[in-house]
Write a protein that holds these residues in place. Structure first.
Motif, PDB file in Angstrom:
ATOM      1  N   VAL A 834       0.443  -0.762  -0.260  1.00  0.00           N
ATOM      2  CA  VAL A 834      -0.467  -0.113   0.357  1.00  0.00           C
ATOM      3  C   VAL A 834       0.947   1.037   0.021  1.00  0.00           C
ATOM      4  O   VAL A 834       0.714   1.812  -0.840  1.00  0.00           O
ATOM      5  N   LYS A 835       2.253   1.481   1.164  1.00  0.00           N
ATOM      6  CA  LYS A 835       2.548   2.488   0.920  1.00  0.00           C
ATOM      7  C   LYS A 835       3.870   2.356  -0.772  1.00  0.00           C
ATOM      8  O   LYS A 835       3.321   3.652  -1.325  1.00  0.00           O
ATOM      9  N   THR A 836       3.862   1.388  -1.403  1.00  0.00           N
ATOM     10  CA  THR A 836       4.475   1.475  -2.652  1.00  0.00           C
ATOM     11  C   THR A 836       3.577   2.487  -3.347  1.00  0.00           C
ATOM     12  O   THR A 836       3.979   3.391  -4.209  1.00  0.00           O
ATOM     13  N   ASP A 837       2.429   1.705  -3.182  1.00  0.00           N
ATOM     14  CA  ASP A 837       1.548   2.472  -4.654  1.00  0.00           C
ATOM     15  C   ASP A 837       0.553   4.023  -4.247  1.00  0.00           C
ATOM     16  O   ASP A 837       0.930   4.672  -5.092  1.00  0.00           O
ATOM     17  N   LEU A 838       0.934   4.705  -2.298  1.00  0.00           N
ATOM     18  CA  LEU A 838       1.084   5.650  -2.022  1.00  0.00           C
ATOM     19  C   LEU A 838       1.887   6.323  -2.625  1.00  0.00           C
ATOM     20  O   LEU A 838       2.335   7.750  -2.691  1.00  0.00           O
ATOM     21  N   LYS A 839       3.068   5.956  -2.794  1.00  0.00           N
ATOM     22  CA  LYS A 839       4.754   6.318  -3.097  1.00  0.00           C
ATOM     23  C   LYS A 839       4.891   7.128  -4.400  1.00  0.00           C
ATOM     24  O   LYS A 839       4.737   8.056  -5.030  1.00  0.00           O
ATOM     25  N   ASN A 840       3.762   6.101  -5.547  1.00  0.00           N
ATOM     26  CA  ASN A 840       3.624   6.366  -6.739  1.00  0.00           C
ATOM     27  C   ASN A 840       2.784   7.020  -7.377  1.00  0.00           C
ATOM     28  O   ASN A 840       3.488   8.599  -8.105  1.00  0.00           O
TER      29      ASN A 840
END
Length: 879
Positions: A834-840
């Motif tokens: 989820v954090k990766t998606d948010l960073k993207n």
């Protein structure tokens, strides 16, 4: 000059749109508006005459890519009275290459000059000249209008003087054009001159252009020379003198439709696709020339009369001598012209050729001598062509315009103290001035008034004048001292605020009329008001002429029976606010029944709005059948109680009007009331459906909105079908509808519509797009950036550039807020996927934000308006 018929209120500017009551710009509550005291201003004198400009000869070429004009100006002068050895010219933002004196033998003598401020060219002459001498200088220069700091006002939205439209051909749906706008003092942005209205010159212009283009300038096209290199030089010459601000040029791809009046040419320049409609675009021009010439007793004095429509014009229209420029609002096909006739503007600019061009105000302080007359020219034409009722309707709109402005601004008509000269272009100089002239005509009578105008024109032709010349001409003819009239109306501020009360004494058989003047006497005069009072009794009507001169006066009239109506200001000519306290509703009904003037019926219907009296409602309903469309239009606005108490009958009448009234404005107004006031039954919806096929685009637009409001799905489907129609009334309604919708497919409409419209019309689309894009995805926002950036850069009008700029800034604020929220989620999220998606997501937002910032940086680099720059800097500094 005709102020744009589209009015700027607050920061909104809706162009040629038929928006419904709920979507119109919110009306100001006039009772709550406070007039702020004016700040101390400097005295604004007429230009001091040192050198007199006799003749201007220009040889100009154009650099489209750089938006430069390469010019050689040959200027002929003589000292005005006193000897002089120097010359100061207005020359704004030029690159001056050479200044020389041309001797009588034709040789050139270099002259020393100073040009430090890039506004005034100070030249040392070769010797001292007297008023018996003439001398000629030549200036080789480059004009760079786009490098000037942008100014302007609500009336004239830019003051660059020379405009290159779509110079590089980047806008596929817009022609390449060059045109000028000299008023107030912007001719000196494209040629060196003495840029003042009290200067008069004859002129010649040699214009070298690509052979594909048509040119227009003042005077007569004497000849054209093919230069053999793909260019042609056109030579225009005007033999009669006029003010420098009236000099004009236009270049572009225009169709020329020829017409004539007596022995002179009357030509219409329009874009080629509008060639079949040219005589509709400029209606009745030869007939107007005949009418004004005969009415004034002074034949049209100039060599020809041409009219041209250009793109992105910075005003409504401009009375350049023999070469009038119109904004594109005037141009359209027959269907468009049903709702958008420029007839009033055509009459306004033509009347200027007597009042403004032939006889010119000597300073901008005296501007009403130009604009008040041109506004009254509209009245005179309507009176002749359509009858007094239509003309009086026009007058009533002018009074409304002035009174609205008076709630925030009350200044002298002839004012020598103002902040900017463009401040003179207001509803005082136009609307109030036209009404003042109508009062003067009523007081003096037809014969004296028009003979006075003839004397004024003949005595002052080809001269600059101040207000006293008009007074003296009227006094010369009338034999009256008219200082009282000119002092209170032209040289003072404000207007009468009258309270009229009535009482009848049956024993004395006297009718009493009490008149109070309640204006603020600290700033406004106590007026002298000649007024007619008509008293109606069972035996008939009798007119009494009185003169109101005091703060409170009681007038008494002998009458054998109680009057059925007392009609104060029976001629309905006063410029005033009026509280008319008639004794009963029956008197107002009587006024509607017996009144022969537009304002009789208007006052009666307006007084009946708030009553639930059956006879009053019947009178309002009767008015919906009045022979004049303006009364029918007003009757609809007076229907509030009728819709509540007689809903069925009112709905049926509105449906009938919406379908069958001969006037498109009435049909559209009836549809608006059906939307606002009634249950959306199938019968009402059927009105909207049939209205989509109306001949009037305004009615189609109203019908579309009604369908959307009553049946969203059908309304959206209809909007989709109408997207292909290239008409601002339709497109602006669709823009309004889509602005509240979330469907990303609507972005295609906005992007397409923005390529189809230009000038004032772009605002309705641009503002709708800005509202729509707020709720759209990041990808949609990214796609919109070039459109908003281009609007922020290429528009001539500062308020249009602000809308594009604000759209970018609002997207920037929205994205920054979303980035902040996303950053917090990243900090508070444990799940790595989820954090990766948010960073993207955050990265994508940053990329779009960077593009917006790049766009704003480009806007800043090309913007010269300090207010817009301040808005950008403040907004970006906060984040």
């Amino acid at each position: 000059m005709r102020k744009s018929s589209i009015v700027i209120l607050s920061s909104l500017f809706l162009a040629s749109c038929s928006l419904l009551n709920k979507n119109k710009i919110e009306e100001v509550n006039l009772d709550e508006v406070i007039v702020t005291p004016a700040k101390k201003l400097d005295y604004q004198p007429s230009e001091t005459r040192i050198n007199d400009l006799l003749h201007t000869k220009l040889d100009v070429k154009f650099d489209w890519t750089k938006a430069h004009l390469h010019g050689i100006a040959h200027l002929t002068f003589k000292p005005y009275f006193l000897p002089t050895d120097s010359l100061t010219l207005d020359a704004k933002g030029f690159e001056v290459k050479e200044v020389v004196l041309i001797t009588p033998e034709g040789s050139e003598v270099p002259l020393k000059y100073e040009y430090k401020d890039k506004l005034h060219l100070n030249i040392n002459l070769d010797k001292t000249y007297t008023r018996n001498d003439t001398y000629q200088i030549s200036i080789n220069y480059i004009a760079k209008p786009n490098e000037l700091e942008d100014g302007g006002s609500a009336a004239i939205t830019s003051d660059k003087g020379l405009y290159f439209i779509n110079p590089n051909g980047e806008e596929t749906n817009k022609p390449k054009q060059i045109w000028t706008q000299g008023e107030t003092e912007a001719s000196s942005c494209w040629f060196p001159t003495i840029d003042a209205p009290n200067e008069k010159m004859t002129q010649e212009i040699y214009m070298t252009v690509d052979t594909q283009y048509v040119t227009l300038s003042n005077g007569i096209l004497m000849f054209q020379t093919d230069n053999g290199d793909g260019t042609r030089t056109d030579y225009w010459k005007q033999k009669l003198p006029h003010a420098p601000y009236l000099a004009m040029m236009a270049v572009g791809d225009f169709a020329i439709v020829e017409d004539s009046w007596k022995s002179i040419g009357v030509n219409y320049y329009v874009e080629p696709k509008f060639e079949p409609y040219a005589k509709q675009i400029f209606p009745h021009t030869p007939e107007m020339l005949t009418f004004f010439s005969e009415r004034l007793g002074v034949e049209y004095p100039w060599e020809k009369y041409d009219q041209i429509v250009v793109r992105d014009y910075v005003s409504g229209a401009m009375e350049n001598t023999t070469g009038v420029i119109f904004g594109e609002f005037a141009q359209g096909d027959s269907r468009y012209l049903i709702d958008n006739s420029a007839e009033d503007v055509v009459s306004h600019e033509l009347f200027h050729h007597w009042f403004g061009d032939l006889v010119t105000c000597e300073s901008w302080s005296n501007l009403p001598l130009n604009e008040s007359f041109a506004t009254y020219g509209e009245y005179l034409w309507r009176e002749y062509k359509n009858g007094k009722t239509w003309a009086d309707y026009h007058n009533a709109q002018d009074l409304k315009s002035y009174l609205r402005e008076s709630k925030r601004k009350q200044v002298d008509m002839i004012r020598f103290y103002y902040d900017q000269k463009e401040d003179m272009f207001d509803s005082h100089s136009y609307a109030k001035g036209g009404r003042i002239l109508h009062m003067l005509r009523t007081i003096l009578g037809e014969e004296v008034f028009f003979e006075g105008l003839r004397v004024y024109l003949e005595d002052n032709k080809f001269q600059a004048v101040e207000i006293h010349q008009l007074r003296l001409a009227m006094e010369k003819v009338s034999g009256q001292d008219l200082n009282w009239f000119f002092n209170q109306w032209f040289l003072s501020s404000g207007h009468p605020v009258l309270k009229i009360d009535y009482a009848y004494d049956k024993d004395l058989k006297l009718q009493f009329v009490t008149v109070e003047q309640n204006q603020n006497l600290k700033n406004t005069p106590l007026y002298r008001l000649p007024v007619a009072i008509d008293i109606y009794t069972e035996s008939g009507v009798k007119r009494h002429n009185i003169v109101v001169t005091e703060k409170r006066q009681i007038f008494e009239f002998k009458t054998e029976s109680a009057p059925t109506l007392v009609n104060f200001d029976a001629q309905k000519y006063l410029l005033c606010e009026k509280e008319d306290n008639k004794g009963s509703i029956k008197e107002w009904i009587k006024l509607y029944e017996v009144g022969t003037l537009y304002d009789d019926k208007k006052e009666a219907l307006t007084a009946l709005i708030d009553t639930k009296d059956t006879l009053a409602i019947q009178t309002i309903m009767k008015a919906t059948n009045d022979e004049f469309w303006g009364i029918r239009l007003l009757a609809i606005d007076c229907m509030e109680n009728a819709t509540k108490l007689k809903m069925g009958a009112t709905r049926s009448r509105l449906i009938e009007m919406a379908k069958n009234d001969e006037n498109s404005s009435v049909r559209a107004k009836a549809i608006e009331w059906l939307i606002e006031e009634f249950e959306q039954t199938n019968e009402v919806k059927s009105v909207y459906s049939s209205g989509l096929n109306d001949s009037s685009y305004v009615v189609v637009g109203s019908s579309l909105y009604g369908l959307y409001e009553s049946d969203k799905e059908r309304g959206l489907a209809a909007a989709k079908q109408l997207e292909a129609i290239d008409n601002i009334d339709i497109m602006s309604t669709i823009s309004l509808i889509y602005s509240t919708e979330s469907d990303e497919a609507h972005q295609t409409f906005y992007e397409s519509a923005m390529t189809k419209v230009s000038g004032f019309d772009r605002y309705a689309i641009l503002s709708g797009y800005a509202k729509y894009i707020k709720s759209q995805s990041l990808n949609s926002k990214e796609k919109s950036i070039p459109t908003f950036k281009n609007s922020a850069i290429i528009e001539n009008a500062w308020w249009m550039r602000i809308e594009g700029t604000n759209a970018l800034l609002e997207m920037r604020r929205t994205i920054l807020t979303d980035m902040e929220k996303t950053a917090k989620k990243i900090d508070n999220t444990v799940d790595e996927s989820v954090k990766t998606d948010l960073k993207n997501q955050h990265k994508q937002m940053q990329q779009v934000l960077n593009k917006i910032d790049d766009a704003l940086t480009e806007v800043k680099a090309k913007e010269s308006n300090s207010q817009i720059l301040e808005i950008i800097n403040k907004s970006m500094a906060k984040n």
